[in-house]
Design a protein around this motif. Structure first.
Motif, PDB file in Angstrom:
ATOM      1  N   MET A 103    -108.237  14.090 -42.362  1.00 20.19           N
ATOM      2  CA  MET A 103    -107.966  15.076 -41.506  1.00 20.19           C
ATOM      3  C   MET A 103    -106.591  15.076 -41.255  1.00 20.19           C
ATOM      4  SD  MET A 103    -108.676  14.945 -37.311  1.00 20.19           S
ATOM      5  CE  MET A 103    -110.585  14.427 -37.794  1.00 20.19           C
ATOM      6  N   ASN A 104    -106.101  16.443 -41.238  1.00 21.75           N
ATOM      7  CA  ASN A 104    -104.577  16.801 -41.280  1.00 21.75           C
ATOM      8  C   ASN A 104    -104.047  16.312 -40.028  1.00 21.75           C
ATOM      9  OD1 ASN A 104    -104.492  18.927 -39.509  1.00 21.75           O
ATOM     10  ND2 ASN A 104    -105.421  20.299 -41.411  1.00 21.75           N
ATOM     11  N   LEU A 105    -102.683  16.098 -39.766  1.00 23.65           N
ATOM     12  CA  LEU A 105    -101.960  15.530 -38.531  1.00 23.65           C
ATOM     13  C   LEU A 105    -102.123  16.588 -37.312  1.00 23.65           C
ATOM     14  CD1 LEU A 105     -98.697  14.097 -40.254  1.00 23.65           C
ATOM     15  CD2 LEU A 105    -100.856  12.866 -39.407  1.00 23.65           C
ATOM     16  N   GLY A 106    -102.104  17.964 -37.735  1.00 21.58           N
ATOM     17  CA  GLY A 106    -102.322  18.933 -36.643  1.00 21.58           C
ATOM     18  C   GLY A 106    -103.679  18.919 -35.989  1.00 21.58           C
ATOM     19  N   LYS A 107    -104.661  18.663 -36.865  1.00 23.10           N
ATOM     20  CA  LYS A 107    -105.995  18.577 -36.091  1.00 23.10           C
ATOM     21  C   LYS A 107    -105.856  17.112 -35.506  1.00 23.10           C
ATOM     22  CE  LYS A 107    -108.402  21.381 -39.254  1.00 23.10           C
ATOM     23  NZ  LYS A 107    -109.639  21.330 -40.341  1.00 23.10           N
ATOM     24  N   ARG A 108    -105.583  16.087 -35.999  1.00 20.54           N
ATOM     25  CA  ARG A 108    -105.458  14.629 -35.354  1.00 20.54           C
ATOM     26  C   ARG A 108    -104.801  14.861 -33.874  1.00 20.54           C
ATOM     27  NH1 ARG A 108    -102.340  10.400 -34.356  1.00 20.54           N
ATOM     28  NH2 ARG A 108    -100.710  11.660 -35.472  1.00 20.54           N
ATOM     29  N   ASP A 109    -103.628  15.590 -34.029  1.00 20.77           N
ATOM     30  CA  ASP A 109    -103.040  15.674 -32.650  1.00 20.77           C
ATOM     31  C   ASP A 109    -103.459  16.639 -31.622  1.00 20.77           C
ATOM     32  OD1 ASP A 109    -100.806  14.244 -33.599  1.00 20.77           O
ATOM     33  OD2 ASP A 109     -99.741  15.841 -34.045  1.00 20.77           O
ATOM     34  N   ILE A 110    -104.349  17.631 -32.144  1.00 22.90           N
ATOM     35  CA  ILE A 110    -105.145  18.331 -31.163  1.00 22.90           C
ATOM     36  C   ILE A 110    -106.582  17.556 -30.573  1.00 22.90           C
ATOM     37  CG2 ILE A 110    -106.814  20.357 -30.880  1.00 22.90           C
ATOM     38  CD1 ILE A 110    -105.105  21.840 -33.041  1.00 22.90           C
ATOM     39  N   ILE A 111    -106.812  16.712 -31.289  1.00 20.58           N
ATOM     40  CA  ILE A 111    -107.990  15.713 -30.772  1.00 20.58           C
ATOM     41  C   ILE A 111    -107.578  14.700 -29.634  1.00 20.58           C
ATOM     42  CG2 ILE A 111    -109.742  14.166 -31.579  1.00 20.58           C
ATOM     43  CD1 ILE A 111    -110.251  15.831 -34.162  1.00 20.58           C
ATOM     44  N   LEU A 112    -106.521  14.119 -30.167  1.00 26.27           N
ATOM     45  CA  LEU A 112    -105.803  13.266 -29.290  1.00 26.27           C
ATOM     46  C   LEU A 112    -105.435  13.534 -27.858  1.00 26.27           C
ATOM     47  CD1 LEU A 112    -103.749  11.021 -31.808  1.00 26.27           C
ATOM     48  CD2 LEU A 112    -105.788  10.214 -30.608  1.00 26.27           C
ATOM     49  N   LYS A 113    -104.763  15.075 -28.038  1.00 27.65           N
ATOM     50  CA  LYS A 113    -104.760  15.761 -26.723  1.00 27.65           C
ATOM     51  C   LYS A 113    -105.843  15.852 -25.829  1.00 27.65           C
ATOM     52  CE  LYS A 113    -100.320  17.642 -28.225  1.00 27.65           C
ATOM     53  NZ  LYS A 113     -99.611  19.115 -28.783  1.00 27.65           N
ATOM     54  N   GLU A 114    -106.986  16.357 -26.654  1.00 25.77           N
ATOM     55  CA  GLU A 114    -108.161  16.559 -25.842  1.00 25.77           C
ATOM     56  C   GLU A 114    -108.901  15.281 -25.285  1.00 25.77           C
ATOM     57  OE1 GLU A 114    -111.051  19.479 -24.462  1.00 25.77           O
ATOM     58  OE2 GLU A 114    -109.001  19.528 -25.560  1.00 25.77           O
ATOM     59  N   ILE A 115    -108.848  14.128 -26.075  1.00 20.49           N
ATOM     60  CA  ILE A 115    -109.118  12.792 -25.429  1.00 20.49           C
ATOM     61  C   ILE A 115    -108.218  12.555 -24.213  1.00 20.49           C
ATOM     62  CG2 ILE A 115    -109.271  10.397 -25.983  1.00 20.49           C
ATOM     63  CD1 ILE A 115    -109.912  11.330 -28.900  1.00 20.49           C
ATOM     64  N   GLN A 116    -107.003  12.689 -24.489  1.00 16.62           N
ATOM     65  CA  GLN A 116    -106.143  12.476 -22.982  1.00 16.62           C
ATOM     66  C   GLN A 116    -106.418  13.397 -22.007  1.00 16.62           C
ATOM     67  OE1 GLN A 116    -103.894   9.885 -22.983  1.00 16.62           O
ATOM     68  NE2 GLN A 116    -103.414  10.212 -20.724  1.00 16.62           N
ATOM     69  N   TYR A 117    -106.789  14.512 -22.030  1.00 19.90           N
ATOM     70  CA  TYR A 117    -107.205  15.313 -21.176  1.00 19.90           C
ATOM     71  C   TYR A 117    -108.657  14.980 -20.451  1.00 19.90           C
ATOM     72  CZ  TYR A 117    -109.410  19.297 -18.835  1.00 19.90           C
ATOM     73  OH  TYR A 117    -110.153  20.246 -17.813  1.00 19.90           O
ATOM     74  N   TRP A 118    -109.465  14.430 -21.587  1.00 15.96           N
ATOM     75  CA  TRP A 118    -110.911  13.838 -20.912  1.00 15.96           C
ATOM     76  C   TRP A 118    -110.465  12.637 -19.900  1.00 15.96           C
ATOM     77  CZ3 TRP A 118    -113.379  13.659 -26.403  1.00 15.96           C
ATOM     78  CH2 TRP A 118    -113.726  15.281 -26.629  1.00 15.96           C
ATOM     79  N   ARG A 119    -109.429  11.788 -20.646  1.00 12.56           N
ATOM     80  CA  ARG A 119    -109.343  10.626 -19.620  1.00 12.56           C
ATOM     81  C   ARG A 119    -108.747  11.173 -18.509  1.00 12.56           C
ATOM     82  NH1 ARG A 119    -107.606   5.664 -21.891  1.00 12.56           N
ATOM     83  NH2 ARG A 119    -107.169   6.583 -23.898  1.00 12.56           N
ATOM     84  N   ASN A 120    -107.497  11.871 -18.177  1.00 13.64           N
ATOM     85  CA  ASN A 120    -107.344  12.367 -16.989  1.00 13.64           C
ATOM     86  C   ASN A 120    -108.007  13.007 -16.077  1.00 13.64           C
ATOM     87  OD1 ASN A 120    -104.719  11.521 -18.189  1.00 13.64           O
ATOM     88  ND2 ASN A 120    -103.743  13.345 -18.509  1.00 13.64           N
ATOM     89  N   SER A 121    -109.054  13.807 -16.633  1.00 20.13           N
ATOM     90  CA  SER A 121    -110.031  14.609 -15.805  1.00 20.13           C
ATOM     91  C   SER A 121    -111.023  13.668 -15.579  1.00 20.13           C
ATOM     92  CB  SER A 121    -110.583  15.764 -16.522  1.00 20.13           C
ATOM     93  OG  SER A 121    -109.256  16.593 -16.692  1.00 20.13           O
ATOM     94  N   ARG A 122    -111.196  12.389 -15.905  1.00 21.75           N
ATOM     95  CA  ARG A 122    -112.459  11.787 -15.739  1.00 21.75           C
ATOM     96  C   ARG A 122    -113.733  12.377 -16.383  1.00 21.75           C
ATOM     97  NH1 ARG A 122    -109.814   6.833 -14.185  1.00 21.75           N
ATOM     98  NH2 ARG A 122    -108.133   7.329 -12.533  1.00 21.75           N
ATOM     99  N   LEU A 123    -113.500  12.795 -17.449  1.00 21.19           N
ATOM    100  CA  LEU A 123    -114.982  13.603 -17.931  1.00 21.19           C
ATOM    101  C   LEU A 123    -115.544  12.479 -19.003  1.00 21.19           C
ATOM    102  CD1 LEU A 123    -113.628  17.018 -19.045  1.00 21.19           C
ATOM    103  CD2 LEU A 123    -114.702  16.275 -17.158  1.00 21.19           C
ATOM    104  N   LEU A 124    -114.751  11.256 -19.312  1.00 18.54           N
ATOM    105  CA  LEU A 124    -115.531  10.404 -20.014  1.00 18.54           C
ATOM    106  C   LEU A 124    -114.805   8.987 -19.763  1.00 18.54           C
ATOM    107  CD1 LEU A 124    -115.309  11.460 -23.801  1.00 18.54           C
ATOM    108  CD2 LEU A 124    -117.075  11.218 -22.263  1.00 18.54           C
ATOM    109  N   PRO A 125    -115.777   7.785 -19.377  1.00 17.70           N
ATOM    110  CA  PRO A 125    -115.098   6.868 -18.834  1.00 17.70           C
ATOM    111  C   PRO A 125    -114.035   6.195 -19.781  1.00 17.70           C
ATOM    112  CG  PRO A 125    -117.577   6.700 -19.296  1.00 17.70           C
ATOM    113  CD  PRO A 125    -117.226   8.138 -19.850  1.00 17.70           C
ATOM    114  N   GLU A 126    -113.343   5.385 -19.268  1.00 18.26           N
ATOM    115  CA  GLU A 126    -112.098   4.989 -19.727  1.00 18.26           C
ATOM    116  C   GLU A 126    -112.427   4.070 -21.081  1.00 18.26           C
ATOM    117  OE1 GLU A 126    -107.722   4.598 -19.244  1.00 18.26           O
ATOM    118  OE2 GLU A 126    -109.350   5.616 -18.047  1.00 18.26           O
ATOM    119  N   GLN A 127    -113.203   3.417 -21.436  1.00 15.85           N
ATOM    120  CA  GLN A 127    -113.485   2.845 -22.515  1.00 15.85           C
ATOM    121  C   GLN A 127    -113.772   3.696 -23.831  1.00 15.85           C
ATOM    122  OE1 GLN A 127    -115.098   2.297 -19.651  1.00 15.85           O
ATOM    123  NE2 GLN A 127    -117.253   1.819 -19.994  1.00 15.85           N
ATOM    124  N   TYR A 128    -114.488   4.549 -23.211  1.00 14.76           N
ATOM    125  CA  TYR A 128    -114.906   5.659 -24.517  1.00 14.76           C
ATOM    126  C   TYR A 128    -113.814   6.495 -24.906  1.00 14.76           C
ATOM    127  CZ  TYR A 128    -119.922   5.403 -23.226  1.00 14.76           C
ATOM    128  OH  TYR A 128    -121.056   4.781 -23.110  1.00 14.76           O
TER     129      TYR A 128
END
Length: 274
Positions: free
Chosen positions: A1-26
């Motif tokens: 996976m290239n770095l651009g896609k990885r950064d997008i996915i990591l930002k999306e995970i951070q959004y899920w974390r902040n929005s409580r869409l997924l548990p913290e451990q996930y």
């Protein structure tokens, strides 16, 4: 996976974390998963990340390689000829061998090594011809033929189209040299008969092999397109007292070639992409 896609996915995970869409451990698990993937890709010792980390082993290895290159360059001329041949073959085997090893994992590094090996093949050959006062009229064509054959074979095996194309270009250069030596006064009609059948053969091979052998039809098609213009280039560069209208004829053939490529674009693009 290239770095651009990885950064997008990591930002999306951070959004899920902040929005409580997924548990913290996930979220922690997914973040560590993509970070671990990046670290695994950085395990390549020649990556910019690892060079920037200042690994002493990597820098010592680089110092050793650079020193070896300079020692070979300085003392190659005083080696006995068997040692010169052995040294040249060793360097070429290392370059092409590592190009084959890294072909699937580090494409850019593989191309650089293959290119370096190709330049060194020609360079060592010309150097040895000059060092031993060999007859250039015999040994240079032999060197060109050997380089062309080597590059065609290695380009096919390693699936490096540019290397394979360079091999065919050297064979075309050799063919032009022999034709010029035997018929220096050849007319433009004779030059067309010398080159256009080869153009047709290469385009036909591109069509014939695009379903049977992967990675070669594009090279053959590029060679055929290049040979389409070779009669005029031969007349302009290798012949004397050519008529002035040859330049106009070359422009006309380029326009005709582009028109044919446009008309049959759906067919030859299929060959090249296969």
């Amino acid at each position: 996976m290239n770095l651009g896609k990885r950064d997008i996915i990591l930002k999306e995970i951070q959004y899920w974390r902040n929005s409580r869409l997924l548990p913290e451990q996930y979220c922690d698990f997914l973040t560590n998963l993509y970070d671990d993937e990046t670290k695994a890709k950085d395990s390549n010792p020649l990556s910019l990340h690892n060079i920037g980390q200042g690994s002493i082993k990597l820098w010592l290895f680089g110092f050793g390689i650079i020193s070896l290159i300079f020692l070979i360059s300085l003392y190659f001329s005083v080696f006995p000829w068997p040692l010169q041949i052995a040294t040249a073959l060793s360097v070429l085997i290392v370059c092409y061998g590592f190009a084959a090893v890294y072909r699937d994992r580090q494409t850019v590094l593989s191309l650089i090594l293959a290119g370096a090996g190709s330049v060194l093949t020609l360079g060592f050959g010309l150097w040895m011809i000059a060092l031993h006062d060999l007859n250039p009229d015999f040994w240079r064509p032999l060197l060109i033929a050997g380089c062309g054959l080597l590059w065609c074979v290695l380009g096919f095996v390693l699936r490096i189209g540019l290397l394979q194309y360079s091999g065919f270009a050297f064979w075309a250069l050799l063919y032009a040299g022999f034709a010029g030596a035997f018929r220096p006064e050849a007319s433009i009609f004779e030059l067309e008969l010398l080159w256009l059948p080869l153009c047709i053969v290469m385009v036909w091979l591109s069509w014939l092999l695009h379903h049977r052998v992967s990675g070669v039809s594009g090279v053959y098609f590029a060679v055929g397109v290049s040979l389409w213009m070779m009669p005029e280039i031969d007349a302009l560069l290798l012949r004397q007292d050519y008529p002035q209208w040859i330049s106009l004829m070359l422009i006309t053939k380029i326009a005709a070639g582009l028109a044919l490529l446009f008309m049959y674009r759906k067919k030859w693009i299929t060959w090249v992409a296969s």
